[in-house]
Design an enzyme around this catalytic site. Structure first.
Site, PDB file in Angstrom:
ATOM      1  N   THR A 131       0.818  -1.213   0.000  1.00 41.23           N
ATOM      2  CA  THR A 131       0.000   0.000   0.000  1.00 41.23           C
ATOM      3  C   THR A 131       0.852   1.263   0.000  1.00 41.23           C
ATOM      4  O   THR A 131       1.996   1.248   0.493  1.00 41.23           O
ATOM      5  CB  THR A 131      -0.893  -0.002   1.259  1.00 41.23           C
ATOM      6  OG1 THR A 131      -1.464   1.278   1.441  1.00 41.23           O
ATOM      7  CG2 THR A 131      -0.083  -0.312   2.520  1.00 41.23           C
ATOM      8  N   ASP A 132       0.278   2.359  -0.488  1.00 41.15           N
ATOM      9  CA  ASP A 132       0.982   3.646  -0.409  1.00 41.15           C
ATOM     10  C   ASP A 132       1.047   4.176   1.024  1.00 41.15           C
ATOM     11  O   ASP A 132       1.793   5.110   1.318  1.00 41.15           O
ATOM     12  CB  ASP A 132       0.316   4.691  -1.330  1.00 41.15           C
ATOM     13  CG  ASP A 132      -1.136   4.990  -0.980  1.00 41.15           C
ATOM     14  OD1 ASP A 132      -1.702   4.316  -0.096  1.00 41.15           O
ATOM     15  OD2 ASP A 132      -1.710   5.917  -1.592  1.00 41.15           O
ATOM     16  N   GLU A 133       0.260   3.566   1.932  1.00 36.14           N
ATOM     17  CA  GLU A 133       0.203   4.095   3.303  1.00 36.14           C
ATOM     18  C   GLU A 133       1.529   3.908   4.043  1.00 36.14           C
ATOM     19  O   GLU A 133       1.759   4.558   5.066  1.00 36.14           O
ATOM     20  CB  GLU A 133      -0.975   3.474   4.068  1.00 36.14           C
ATOM     21  CG  GLU A 133      -2.289   3.744   3.340  1.00 36.14           C
ATOM     22  CD  GLU A 133      -3.559   3.390   4.102  1.00 36.14           C
ATOM     23  OE1 GLU A 133      -3.520   3.360   5.342  1.00 36.14           O
ATOM     24  OE2 GLU A 133      -4.580   3.156   3.448  1.00 36.14           O
ATOM     25  N   TYR A 156      -1.886  -0.498  10.921  1.00 34.00           N
ATOM     26  CA  TYR A 156      -2.005  -1.170   9.608  1.00 34.00           C
ATOM     27  C   TYR A 156      -0.791  -0.850   8.741  1.00 34.00           C
ATOM     28  O   TYR A 156      -0.113  -1.754   8.233  1.00 34.00           O
ATOM     29  CB  TYR A 156      -3.288  -0.730   8.894  1.00 34.00           C
ATOM     30  CG  TYR A 156      -3.309  -1.062   7.415  1.00 34.00           C
ATOM     31  CD1 TYR A 156      -3.325  -2.383   6.966  1.00 34.00           C
ATOM     32  CD2 TYR A 156      -3.292  -0.043   6.453  1.00 34.00           C
ATOM     33  CE1 TYR A 156      -3.334  -2.683   5.604  1.00 34.00           C
ATOM     34  CE2 TYR A 156      -3.299  -0.340   5.091  1.00 34.00           C
ATOM     35  CZ  TYR A 156      -3.317  -1.656   4.668  1.00 34.00           C
ATOM     36  OH  TYR A 156      -3.312  -1.953   3.317  1.00 34.00           O
ATOM     37  N   LYS A 160       2.264  -3.262   7.252  1.00 39.23           N
ATOM     38  CA  LYS A 160       2.554  -3.428   5.828  1.00 39.23           C
ATOM     39  C   LYS A 160       4.001  -2.998   5.529  1.00 39.23           C
ATOM     40  O   LYS A 160       4.698  -3.630   4.734  1.00 39.23           O
ATOM     41  CB  LYS A 160       1.576  -2.624   4.965  1.00 39.23           C
ATOM     42  CG  LYS A 160       0.145  -3.127   4.975  1.00 39.23           C
ATOM     43  CD  LYS A 160      -0.052  -4.534   4.413  1.00 39.23           C
ATOM     44  CE  LYS A 160       0.199  -4.641   2.928  1.00 39.23           C
ATOM     45  NZ  LYS A 160      -0.199  -5.981   2.406  1.00 39.23           N
TER      46      LYS A 160
HETATM   47  P1  NAD Z   1      -9.554  -7.459   2.103  1.00 36.55           P
HETATM   48  O1  NAD Z   1      -9.595  -7.221   3.574  1.00 36.55           O
HETATM   49  O2  NAD Z   1     -10.768  -7.205   1.277  1.00 36.55           O
HETATM   50  O3  NAD Z   1      -9.157  -8.996   1.836  1.00 36.55           O
HETATM   51  C1  NAD Z   1      -8.147  -9.642   2.554  1.00 36.55           C
HETATM   52  C2  NAD Z   1      -8.271 -11.141   2.282  1.00 36.55           C
HETATM   53  O4  NAD Z   1      -7.214 -11.795   3.013  1.00 36.55           O
HETATM   54  C3  NAD Z   1      -9.588 -11.744   2.770  1.00 36.55           C
HETATM   55  O5  NAD Z   1     -10.125 -12.602   1.782  1.00 36.55           O
HETATM   56  C4  NAD Z   1      -9.185 -12.527   4.011  1.00 36.55           C
HETATM   57  O6  NAD Z   1     -10.020 -13.661   4.254  1.00 36.55           O
HETATM   58  C5  NAD Z   1      -7.753 -12.935   3.691  1.00 36.55           C
HETATM   59  N1  NAD Z   1      -6.969 -13.170   4.893  1.00 36.55           N
HETATM   60  C6  NAD Z   1      -6.875 -12.348   5.974  1.00 36.55           C
HETATM   61  N2  NAD Z   1      -6.088 -12.929   6.917  1.00 36.55           N
HETATM   62  C7  NAD Z   1      -5.660 -14.103   6.392  1.00 36.55           C
HETATM   63  C8  NAD Z   1      -4.811 -15.141   6.878  1.00 36.55           C
HETATM   64  N3  NAD Z   1      -4.259 -15.082   8.103  1.00 36.55           N
HETATM   65  N4  NAD Z   1      -4.566 -16.204   6.082  1.00 36.55           N
HETATM   66  C9  NAD Z   1      -5.127 -16.279   4.842  1.00 36.55           C
HETATM   67  N5  NAD Z   1      -5.964 -15.346   4.348  1.00 36.55           N
HETATM   68  C10 NAD Z   1      -6.218 -14.271   5.117  1.00 36.55           C
HETATM   69  O7  NAD Z   1      -8.295  -6.653   1.583  1.00 36.55           O
HETATM   70  P2  NAD Z   1      -8.091  -5.858   0.207  1.00 36.55           P
HETATM   71  O8  NAD Z   1      -8.601  -4.495   0.372  1.00 36.55           O
HETATM   72  O9  NAD Z   1      -8.534  -6.697  -0.916  1.00 36.55           O
HETATM   73  O10 NAD Z   1      -6.491  -5.757   0.191  1.00 36.55           O
HETATM   74  C11 NAD Z   1      -5.714  -6.813  -0.378  1.00 36.55           C
HETATM   75  C12 NAD Z   1      -4.256  -6.447  -0.289  1.00 36.55           C
HETATM   76  O11 NAD Z   1      -4.012  -5.233  -1.001  1.00 36.55           O
HETATM   77  C13 NAD Z   1      -3.753  -6.211   1.135  1.00 36.55           C
HETATM   78  O12 NAD Z   1      -2.467  -6.737   1.245  1.00 36.55           O
HETATM   79  C14 NAD Z   1      -3.749  -4.695   1.271  1.00 36.55           C
HETATM   80  O13 NAD Z   1      -2.773  -4.287   2.198  1.00 36.55           O
HETATM   81  C15 NAD Z   1      -3.406  -4.287  -0.138  1.00 36.55           C
HETATM   82  N6  NAD Z   1      -3.896  -2.949  -0.557  1.00 36.55           N
HETATM   83  C16 NAD Z   1      -5.218  -2.612  -0.401  1.00 36.55           C
HETATM   84  C17 NAD Z   1      -5.672  -1.370  -0.852  1.00 36.55           C
HETATM   85  C18 NAD Z   1      -7.128  -0.986  -0.762  1.00 36.55           C
HETATM   86  O14 NAD Z   1      -7.484   0.140  -1.153  1.00 36.55           O
HETATM   87  N7  NAD Z   1      -8.024  -1.857  -0.305  1.00 36.55           N
HETATM   88  C19 NAD Z   1      -4.766  -0.482  -1.448  1.00 36.55           C
HETATM   89  C20 NAD Z   1      -3.425  -0.862  -1.580  1.00 36.55           C
HETATM   90  C21 NAD Z   1      -3.011  -2.101  -1.140  1.00 36.55           C
HETATM   91  P1  TYD Z   2     -10.836   3.942   4.214  1.00 38.05           P
HETATM   92  O1  TYD Z   2     -11.791   3.549   3.138  1.00 38.05           O
HETATM   93  O2  TYD Z   2     -10.946   3.286   5.544  1.00 38.05           O
HETATM   94  O3  TYD Z   2      -9.376   3.744   3.602  1.00 38.05           O
HETATM   95  P2  TYD Z   2      -7.929   4.226   4.201  1.00 38.05           P
HETATM   96  O4  TYD Z   2      -8.085   4.603   5.619  1.00 38.05           O
HETATM   97  O5  TYD Z   2      -7.092   3.001   4.035  1.00 38.05           O
HETATM   98  O6  TYD Z   2      -7.491   5.379   3.322  1.00 38.05           O
HETATM   99  O7  TYD Z   2     -10.952   5.514   4.435  1.00 38.05           O
HETATM  100  C1  TYD Z   2     -10.794   6.404   3.354  1.00 38.05           C
HETATM  101  C2  TYD Z   2     -10.877   7.818   3.917  1.00 38.05           C
HETATM  102  O8  TYD Z   2     -12.207   8.055   4.392  1.00 38.05           O
HETATM  103  C3  TYD Z   2      -9.974   8.052   5.114  1.00 38.05           C
HETATM  104  O9  TYD Z   2      -9.498   9.405   5.071  1.00 38.05           O
HETATM  105  C4  TYD Z   2     -10.883   7.866   6.314  1.00 38.05           C
HETATM  106  C5  TYD Z   2     -12.211   8.362   5.785  1.00 38.05           C
HETATM  107  N1  TYD Z   2     -13.421   7.685   6.333  1.00 38.05           N
HETATM  108  C6  TYD Z   2     -14.506   8.479   6.761  1.00 38.05           C
HETATM  109  O10 TYD Z   2     -14.477   9.716   6.732  1.00 38.05           O
HETATM  110  N2  TYD Z   2     -15.624   7.818   7.220  1.00 38.05           N
HETATM  111  C7  TYD Z   2     -15.710   6.463   7.279  1.00 38.05           C
HETATM  112  O11 TYD Z   2     -16.753   5.921   7.722  1.00 38.05           O
HETATM  113  C8  TYD Z   2     -14.596   5.680   6.827  1.00 38.05           C
HETATM  114  C9  TYD Z   2     -14.635   4.188   6.880  1.00 38.05           C
HETATM  115  C10 TYD Z   2     -13.466   6.345   6.349  1.00 38.05           C
END
Ligand code: NAD
Ligand code: TYD
Length: 350
Positions: A131-133, A156, A160
């Site tokens: 992630t960019d975070e 989080y 990461k």
């Molecule tokens: P998500 O929470 O939707 O899915 C995570 C998946 O991992 C789920 O299916 C869960 O069952 C599985 N999982 C969790 N713990 C596990 C374990 N111990 N063993 C096996 N499986 C397990 O997450 P997402 O949003 O799809 O993110 C996927 C990846 O991409 C993550 O690594 C996250 O850090 C990264 N990422 C997410 C975003 C975003 O915007 N959501 C952006 C950049 C990077």
């Molecule tokens: P989120 O979707 O949780 O992603 P991330 O924290 O990984 O960026 O949140 C996106 C942005 O929205 C973040 O600045 C937090 C804000 N946010 C709200 O204002 N209200 C909400 O209910 C949630 C879940 C997030």
């Protein structure tokens, strides 16, 4: 590298990555390894589950014995690792789960890769999805590049960042072939409704308040999840070993502006008078340690591998809203059980 384990394939981004690989590469064998936590839902993959080149294995990446055994029996060529605890708010209330899955789980996978691929590291690939975070927070200007120093703030992002460091350490120390990508916020179908966009769609539809943290001035850089899956495909196949790529949409939005846009789309889709859904916006207590702004500079990915986002945000958001409105069963299934309890505690009672 035709036999690939994709971890976290039942989650939001993972399901899009599995779908892309299963449908684009019929001669590959794709194994989806997922624990099915509250965020993992096999219904996300119903459309491709019968394909002969797809298999699901239920398992926990924190279980080193299980991972070792899986590598021994399956002998995968490569791994694309997405399994993680992914929600910042949950990491603030329960950091240890994030250390276990995101750090220990990643190191378990690295150990298995190191052991089973020894002597042939050039024929195998460990792709770590991050992630960019990890880069921390920006002020009003500037962008994250691949050279930006790590400065994570939330549990989080700290977990990461730690996993990214371990992946690089296994490249530098043992010579494992690794690639890492750091992506901005994703949006699209199958997104669990605890994250901002699906939560807001769900609440607007049900006439519930839409919680905006603080003043709503935090900025996120949104990318359509299908474009992220395509970027992962390109990087997996073309990046040189040891490389890192930033992936982003060049699409920054203040949270409050995004929510206003979403409200007006929802008014139109639901036949409500303009301005009706925006009445649901409720400013709530800010997130602890809330990062002000994320913005990705994805020039390296465009320059080296030719990847660019394909969809304008307004169009992508409309598509996303349409998907949620057409998939009420999916929403109902994921907003019950464990998630419902969390939802009550975090949002309904706040
Ligand atoms: P998500 O929470 O939707 O899915 C995570 C998946 O991992 C789920 O299916 C869960 O069952 C599985 N999982 C969790 N713990 C596990 C374990 N111990 N063993 C096996 N499986 C397990 O997450 P997402 O949003 O799809 O993110 C996927 C990846 O991409 C993550 O690594 C996250 O850090 C990264 N990422 C997410 C975003 C975003 O915007 N959501 C952006 C950049 C990077
Ligand atoms: P989120 O979707 O949780 O992603 P991330 O924290 O990984 O960026 O949140 C996106 C942005 O929205 C973040 O600045 C937090 C804000 N946010 C709200 O204002 N209200 C909400 O209910 C949630 C879940 C997030």
């Amino acid at each position: 590298m035709n036999k690939i384990i994709i971890t976290g394939g039942a989650g939001f981004i993972g399901s899009h990555v599995v779908r892309r690989f299963v449908t684009t590469y019929p001669d590959y064998e794709i194994i989806n390894l997922d624990k099915l936590t509250y965020a993992g839902n096999l219904a996300n993959l119903q459309d491709i589950e019968a394909r002969p080149n797809y298999r699901f294995v239920k398992g926990d990446i924190t279980d080193a014995g299980f991972i070792d055994n899986l590598f021994a029996t399956e002998q995968p060529d490569a791994i694309i690792h997405l399994a993680a605890e992914s929600h910042v708010d949950r990491s603030i209330s329960n950091p240890i789960e994030f250390v276990l899955t995101n750090v220990v789980g990643t190191v378990n996978l690295l150990n298995a890769a190191r052991k089973y691929w020894e002597g042939a590291y050039d024929k195998h690939r460990f792709y770590h999805v991050s992630t960019d975070e990890v880069y921390g927070a920006l002020g009003d200007t500037g962008m994250f590049t691949e050279e930006t120093s790590y400065d994570p703030h939330s549990p989080y992002s700290a977990s990461k960042a730690s996993s990214d460091h371990f992946v690089r350490a296994y490249h530098d120390t043992y010579g494992l072939d690794i690639v890492i990508s750091n992506c901005s916020n994703n949006y699209g179908s199958h997104h669990f409704p605890e994250k901002l966009i699906p939560l807001a769609i769900h609440n607007i539809k049900n006439n519930k308040s839409v919680p905006v943290y603080g003043k709503g001035e935090n900025v996120r850089d949104w990318l359509w999840v299908v474009d992220h899956a395509r970027a992962i495909d390109v990087i997996f196949h073309q990046a040189a070993s040891g490389q890192t790529y930033n992936i982003g949409g060049h699409n920054e939005w203040k949270n409050i502006d995004l929510i206003q846009l979403l409200c007006s789309i929802m008014d139109r889709k639901l036949g409500r008078p303009e301005g009706e859904s925006a009445k649901l916006i409720t400013y709530v207590k800010d997130r602890a340690g809330h990062d002000l702004r994320y913005a990705i500079d994805a020039t390296k990915l465009k320059h080296d591998l030719g990847w660019e986002p394909s969809l304008q945000f307004e169009e992508g958001l409309e598509k996303t809203v349409d998907w949620y409105l057409a998939n009420e069963d999916w929403l109902a299934s994921v907003t019950s059980g464990n998630y419902q309890q969390y939802y009550e505690e975090q949002y309904v009672k706040r």
